[in-house]
Write a protein that holds these residues in place. Structure first.
Motif, short mmCIF file in Angstrom:
data_model
loop_
_atom_site.label_atom_id
_atom_site.label_comp_id
_atom_site.label_asym_id
_atom_site.label_seq_id
_atom_site.Cartn_x
_atom_site.Cartn_y
_atom_site.Cartn_z
N VAL A 164 2.09 30.57 -18.39
CA VAL A 164 3.34 30.80 -17.93
C VAL A 164 4.30 29.52 -18.60
O VAL A 164 4.79 28.89 -17.97
CB VAL A 164 3.29 30.89 -16.50
N LEU A 165 4.15 29.31 -19.85
CA LEU A 165 4.87 28.40 -20.67
C LEU A 165 5.69 29.07 -21.52
O LEU A 165 5.65 30.13 -21.82
CB LEU A 165 3.98 27.66 -21.20
N HIS A 166 6.56 28.25 -22.05
CA HIS A 166 7.77 29.06 -22.86
C HIS A 166 7.11 28.96 -24.33
O HIS A 166 7.77 29.64 -25.50
CB HIS A 166 9.13 28.19 -22.68
N ALA A 167 6.03 28.15 -24.70
CA ALA A 167 5.95 28.19 -25.94
C ALA A 167 5.24 29.51 -26.45
O ALA A 167 4.34 30.11 -25.52
CB ALA A 167 4.43 27.03 -26.21
N PRO A 168 5.37 30.08 -27.64
CA PRO A 168 4.60 31.29 -28.03
C PRO A 168 3.36 30.96 -28.23
O PRO A 168 2.61 32.39 -28.37
CB PRO A 168 5.53 31.57 -29.11
N TYR A 169 2.71 29.88 -28.39
CA TYR A 169 1.36 29.89 -28.76
C TYR A 169 0.62 28.90 -27.97
O TYR A 169 1.25 27.94 -27.42
CB TYR A 169 1.20 29.24 -30.21
N PHE A 170 -0.64 29.44 -27.59
CA PHE A 170 -1.45 28.40 -26.77
C PHE A 170 -2.85 28.28 -27.31
O PHE A 170 -3.52 29.23 -27.89
CB PHE A 170 -1.53 29.17 -25.60
N ALA A 171 -3.27 27.01 -27.97
CA ALA A 171 -4.59 26.54 -28.27
C ALA A 171 -5.20 26.29 -27.02
O ALA A 171 -4.90 25.46 -26.15
CB ALA A 171 -4.32 25.48 -29.07
N ILE A 172 -6.61 26.91 -26.84
CA ILE A 172 -7.47 26.49 -25.66
C ILE A 172 -8.37 25.49 -26.12
O ILE A 172 -8.77 25.59 -27.29
CB ILE A 172 -8.17 27.98 -25.41
N LEU A 227 -1.04 17.60 -36.94
CA LEU A 227 -0.89 18.66 -37.94
C LEU A 227 0.39 19.12 -37.85
O LEU A 227 0.97 19.85 -38.81
CB LEU A 227 -1.55 19.84 -37.40
N GLY A 228 1.62 18.51 -37.18
CA GLY A 228 2.99 18.55 -37.40
C GLY A 228 3.52 19.68 -36.57
O GLY A 228 4.50 20.15 -36.66
N LEU A 229 2.56 20.02 -35.40
CA LEU A 229 3.07 21.09 -34.61
C LEU A 229 3.59 20.35 -33.30
O LEU A 229 3.27 19.38 -32.88
CB LEU A 229 1.91 21.79 -34.08
N ARG A 230 4.74 21.08 -32.98
CA ARG A 230 5.32 20.76 -31.51
C ARG A 230 4.50 21.01 -30.39
O ARG A 230 4.48 22.22 -29.88
CB ARG A 230 6.65 20.90 -31.52
N ALA A 231 3.28 20.17 -30.00
CA ALA A 231 2.36 20.81 -29.00
C ALA A 231 2.88 19.89 -27.68
O ALA A 231 3.14 18.86 -27.44
CB ALA A 231 1.03 20.38 -29.35
N GLN A 232 2.26 20.59 -26.61
CA GLN A 232 2.36 20.09 -25.31
C GLN A 232 1.15 20.21 -24.58
O GLN A 232 0.70 21.46 -24.30
CB GLN A 232 3.45 20.67 -24.50
N ALA A 233 0.64 19.36 -23.98
CA ALA A 233 -0.82 19.30 -23.11
C ALA A 233 -0.62 20.23 -21.85
O ALA A 233 0.62 19.75 -21.19
CB ALA A 233 -1.63 17.95 -22.79
N THR A 234 -1.53 20.76 -21.52
CA THR A 234 -1.25 21.61 -20.23
C THR A 234 -2.96 22.05 -19.95
O THR A 234 -3.66 22.01 -20.84
CB THR A 234 -0.65 23.08 -20.66
N PRO A 235 -3.13 22.15 -18.67
CA PRO A 235 -4.43 22.23 -18.27
C PRO A 235 -5.24 23.47 -19.04
O PRO A 235 -4.57 24.60 -19.08
CB PRO A 235 -4.28 22.59 -16.85
N GLY A 236 -6.28 23.35 -19.58
CA GLY A 236 -7.10 24.16 -20.40
C GLY A 236 -6.64 24.33 -21.93
O GLY A 236 -7.27 24.90 -22.76
N GLY A 237 -5.63 23.52 -22.39
CA GLY A 237 -5.23 23.42 -23.78
C GLY A 237 -4.07 22.86 -23.98
O GLY A 237 -3.52 21.92 -23.51
N ALA A 238 -3.25 23.29 -25.14
CA ALA A 238 -2.04 22.88 -25.48
C ALA A 238 -1.05 24.13 -25.79
O ALA A 238 -1.63 24.78 -26.82
CB ALA A 238 -1.83 21.95 -26.49
N GLY A 239 0.09 24.21 -25.48
CA GLY A 239 1.00 25.10 -25.77
C GLY A 239 1.81 24.53 -27.23
O GLY A 239 2.09 23.44 -27.31
#
Ligand SMILES: C[S@@+](CC[C@H](N)C(=O)[O-])C[C@H]1O[C@@H](n2cnc3c(N)ncnc32)[C@H](O)[C@@H]1O
Length: 401
Positions: free
Chosen positions: A9-17, A33-45
């Motif tokens: 339930v995040l606003h990023a369209p992609y989620f890496a597990i 890798l140049g991606l705007r990523a944010q750590a979140t439990p279970g992975g990163a949006g």
């Protein structure tokens, strides 16, 4: 973010597990890798367009899969779910044959019966030609179902499509396995978290089927995990059957990655094990990943380790064993690891997975925990130490902390 927030339930369209505990390493990797990523439990949006989606799938060494958010809505009754599900653009993701599979988790919601939710979603997919994946679907033959991940938290549904297909740790090279192999994603995370600089010597004295040295060679040569094959041929990804798949863009992403590959690893990478079968497995896996030339393999016990001129990094996954007695051979093995490090690897960095505090205490170096995760269902910690420059006596250096 609040402790019970759902990662999807995040606003990023992609989620890496990623495997639990590897989120910080994954986020650092995606950012590099140049991606705007944010750590979140279970992975990163992370944010981006199709290019970023393709790059993350091809290049992430730590992610186990990448999801794309398809729909988010609220539903508290089945008629509402049915109505909303009919508006989801399922057809954009259906493979030839239309086989789909749902992974549903529901909590703290009025609609909580996962089977009943699945039934409604399948009805909606059937309207556009989808059907439940038959049990006979042959993954090895490349015949795959499109997986949708559905999370329901406090009546909010988030539906995501799996963009990866086969899990990303399946690089394709590891067909020969020795005892207790590590996942490729975990080996890569260990190397990244250890701080290895990609050019100093790297030694794995317990290499088993070679996962750590092979991942190290791929990193050193800048071979993305999705290209780990002779001829740098890309593996297949689920997004390649999507309606919005852009083959020209994909070809340019692959080509750019191929152009970045280095001809050889800059420093020595040693893959050692006392077991002949393990060394044979390492060599055949490395050949399939096309990095055999980058490895020095050797069948030898830890006690005879001869390190290249260093300092460098010793990164390894030693045997654990479940029950460890006072005089067990495993205690001796960990004591030997510490002794060999102190005597022959002054100034080196040591990083190893530990499942047992009593065993790690035998290493007799000042250890620091840098990651906590699970391996084969067992809780493990990645422990690191810097080996002192002067040889130290195990009885007087204070032991591990
Ligand atoms: C947990 S496995 C390593 C698995 C490896 N990371 C992989 O992905 O396949 C531990 C390995 O240590 C090796 N080993 C055990 N005692 C050893 C010793 N004294 N010297 C060298 N290798 C040893 C075993 O043969 C086994 O392959």
């Amino acid at each position: 973010m609040p402790g019970d927030a759902d990662p999807l339930v995040l606003h990023a369209p992609y989620f890496a597990i990623a495997a639990p505990g590897l989120e910080p390493v994954l986020t650092t990797e995606l950012t590099a890798l140049g991606l705007r990523a944010q750590a979140t439990p279970g992975g990163a949006g992370f944010h981006g367009d199709l290019r970023e989606l393709y790059e993350a799938n091809l290049r992430s060494r730590v992610a186990s899969r990448v999801l794309v958010r398809v729909a988010a809505f609220r539903a508290t009754a089945f008629y509402e779910l049915e109505k909303r599900a009919r508006r989801v653009p399922w057809e954009r993701f259906l493979p030839a044959g239309g086989a789909v599979a749902f992974r549903i988790t529901a909590r703290a919601s009025r609609l909580y019966h996962e089977g009943a939710i699945e039934e409604r979603l399948l009805e909606a997919v059937a309207r556009v030609g989808g059907a439940p994946a038959p049990a006979t679907l042959d993954e090895e033959e490349g015949e795959r179902a499109q997986v949708f991940v559905v999370r329901v938290v406090r009546d909010h549904f988030v539906i995501s499509a799996d963009a990866s297909g086969a899990l990303l740790h399946r690089r394709g090279y590891r067909q020969a396995v020795a005892k207790a192999p590590l996942r490729e994603t975990m080996a890569a995370a260990m190397l990244m978290a250890s701080g290895w600089d990609l050019h100093s010597p790297l030694v794995d004295p317990f290499c088993g089927s070679g996962t750590i040295p092979i991942e190290a060679a791929l990193m050193a040569r800048r071979i993305p995990p999705g290209l780990a094959s002779p001829g740098l041929e890309p593996r297949r990804f689920a997004f390649q059957h999507w309606a919005d798949f852009d083959p020209v863009l994909w070809a340019s992403v692959v080509e750019r990655a191929q152009e970045g590959v280095q001809a050889a690893a800059p420093g020595p990478i040693l893959a050692l094990d006392r077991d002949a079968g393990a060394i044979a497995a390492t060599r055949s896996n490395a050949r399939r990943a096309d990095v055999l030339v980058d490895l020095d393999t050797g069948m030898r016990p830890l006690s005879t380790l001869e390190a290249p001129a260093g300092p460098g990094w010793l990164v390894t996954n030693p045997p654990y064993g479940k029950r460890v007695g006072e005089a067990s051979p495993l205690r001796d093995l960990y004591a030997t690891l510490g002794r060999v490090a102190r005597e022959r690897l002054p100034g080196w960095k040591l990083a190893f997975l530990s499942a047992d505090r009593r065993l790690e205490a035998q290493v007799w170096l000042k250890l620091r925990e840098i990651l906590r995760t699970t391996n084969g269902g067992l809780p493990v910690r990645l422990m690191v130490a810097r080996v002192p420059l002067e040889p130290v006596d195990a009885r007087t250096d204070g032991g591990s902390s």
